[in-house]
Design a protein around this motif. Sequence first.
Motif, PDB file in Angstrom:
ATOM      1  N   ARG A 229     -61.681 -30.707  -6.210  1.00  0.00           N
ATOM      2  CA  ARG A 229     -61.455 -28.698  -6.034  1.00  0.00           C
ATOM      3  C   ARG A 229     -63.055 -28.534  -6.228  1.00  0.00           C
ATOM      4  O   ARG A 229     -62.995 -27.354  -7.602  1.00  0.00           O
ATOM      5  N   ILE A 230     -63.826 -29.142  -6.140  1.00  0.00           N
ATOM      6  CA  ILE A 230     -65.709 -28.502  -5.708  1.00  0.00           C
ATOM      7  C   ILE A 230     -65.977 -27.294  -5.602  1.00  0.00           C
ATOM      8  O   ILE A 230     -66.349 -26.707  -6.524  1.00  0.00           O
ATOM      9  N   GLY A 231     -65.375 -26.712  -4.467  1.00  0.00           N
ATOM     10  CA  GLY A 231     -65.273 -25.395  -3.697  1.00  0.00           C
ATOM     11  C   GLY A 231     -64.751 -24.567  -5.083  1.00  0.00           C
ATOM     12  O   GLY A 231     -65.586 -24.123  -5.089  1.00  0.00           O
TER      13      GLY A 231
ATOM     14  N   VAL B 252     -65.573 -17.155  -3.084  1.00  0.00           N
ATOM     15  CA  VAL B 252     -65.501 -17.230  -1.597  1.00  0.00           C
ATOM     16  C   VAL B 252     -66.252 -18.668  -1.259  1.00  0.00           C
ATOM     17  O   VAL B 252     -65.418 -18.819  -0.208  1.00  0.00           O
ATOM     18  N   ILE B 253     -66.952 -17.657  -1.245  1.00  0.00           N
ATOM     19  CA  ILE B 253     -68.432 -18.652  -1.201  1.00  0.00           C
ATOM     20  C   ILE B 253     -68.564 -20.661  -0.993  1.00  0.00           C
ATOM     21  O   ILE B 253     -68.291 -21.001  -0.191  1.00  0.00           O
ATOM     22  N   PRO B 254     -68.255 -20.711  -1.982  1.00  0.00           N
ATOM     23  CA  PRO B 254     -68.214 -21.745  -2.074  1.00  0.00           C
ATOM     24  C   PRO B 254     -67.003 -22.003  -1.944  1.00  0.00           C
ATOM     25  O   PRO B 254     -66.773 -24.037  -1.337  1.00  0.00           O
ATOM     26  N   ARG B 255     -65.467 -21.913  -1.758  1.00  0.00           N
ATOM     27  CA  ARG B 255     -64.383 -22.607  -1.817  1.00  0.00           C
ATOM     28  C   ARG B 255     -64.532 -22.863   0.068  1.00  0.00           C
ATOM     29  O   ARG B 255     -64.211 -23.815   0.856  1.00  0.00           O
ATOM     30  N   LEU B 256     -65.258 -22.387   1.329  1.00  0.00           N
ATOM     31  CA  LEU B 256     -65.667 -22.397   2.208  1.00  0.00           C
ATOM     32  C   LEU B 256     -66.912 -22.896   2.613  1.00  0.00           C
ATOM     33  O   LEU B 256     -66.314 -23.658   3.688  1.00  0.00           O
ATOM     34  N   ALA B 257     -67.531 -23.605   1.775  1.00  0.00           N
ATOM     35  CA  ALA B 257     -68.772 -24.203   1.880  1.00  0.00           C
ATOM     36  C   ALA B 257     -68.407 -25.740   2.575  1.00  0.00           C
ATOM     37  O   ALA B 257     -68.060 -26.806   2.976  1.00  0.00           O
TER      38      ALA B 257
END
Length: 437
Positions: free
Chosen positions: A168-170, A306-311
């Motif tokens: 779950r890094i993102g 939002v951005i880390p999950r997308l990345a």
Amino acid sequence: MPDEPKTLDPTARPATTTVPAATTAPPGAAVAGDSPAQGRARRWTLGLVTVGLVLAALNLRPAITSLGALLEEVSADLHMSGTVAGVLTSVPPLCFAVFGIMAPRLARRFGPAAVVCAGMAAIFTGLILRPFAGGTVGFLAASALALMGIAVSNVLMPVIVKRYFPDRIGSMTGLYSMALALGTSMAAAATVPMTAALGGDWRIGLGVWAAIAALAVLPWIPLVRDRDRATRETRATAATTETAAPRITRSRTAWALGCYFGLQATGAYITMGWMPQIFRDAGVPASTAGVLLAVTMVMGVPLAFVIPRLATRMKNQGPIVVALGLCGLAGYTGLFLAPAAGAWVWALLLGVSNCSFPLALTMIGMRSRTGAGVVRLSAFAQSVGYLISIPGPLLVGVLYQHSGGWGLPIVLMGGLMVPQMIVGTLAGRDRTVEDES
């Protein structure tokens, strides 16, 4: 006919022994065969780490932004010269670069959770001592102590995520990045009115932030007991990491990450330091200029989640790098052409662009295969990055003073977005530093 009995083949290789899941699972992860008590203990550990990450992230910027809000009062009361006050604004990235490089060695010796716990304690001690320092030297020393705690914690946040939440890094990077953005904007917006409400003494206004730092120490104390296991894990890979340590400087991805981190940090410090003045010089009221900066900083709260999950769902993060960079270019172009007329739009665009920070942290966690590798990469990228960011705000001030306006400085700010997009695209490629070193 019945099957013939099978005979043992003396040349056959024995079956491979399966390693128990408990020996390879990350700390706190669910393991097949756990008893109910073990399962509850693991869930408790993950919950504690989550709370610790959020509280730690809340404390990684108030020491800086609360001082910025009261810098005029602090400088006058402590009789700081303009030069000393200017140097004070450049101390944070310098401390981040110098002290951040210590984090890998400390993590190997004591375990990352124990080091973060000590980092939170250093932030608390520095913040509680700083307002009551007798002079400039004591104030700078107390500030440096708090910044040292911030520096090692900065480096180890991606490491903690990789160690406890490898799947779950993102989402976890997004969670603590969101908390970091919230702490940054909260300290910037609340310090002055809170100081006024508490009697107008800047010492009290700065000192109250020590309370949140004290709270952040608490969840990490039970996690210090992971020290022995963490030490065994990191020492088991010590030979590998020590051998690989000089090689990380030969990794193009590591250098690209360091440069990307530095350029985005440059933009962030320029924005925090100079954007209100740009708006005020364009005719925007001082109170509105402060709100515009708060809007820029608050944009990081939802987008940092939002951005880390997308990345993490993309093999190549280059498109996100370019999208954020184009938002920055559009914002600086607007500041150049019509700073007052479209002030709210430019503030929003620059707020989106500043979300390159959580993206950089996410890529640090993705560009190495192991927790030990993330420690090395995080320390390298952040130390290089913060060194790169030191001259940016000072150069903007020099250009503003000598050119007599904001045209040339804004051109510089916008121009830096181009190399930022280039090195960010290189850092976002689907590879690890182990592939290159």
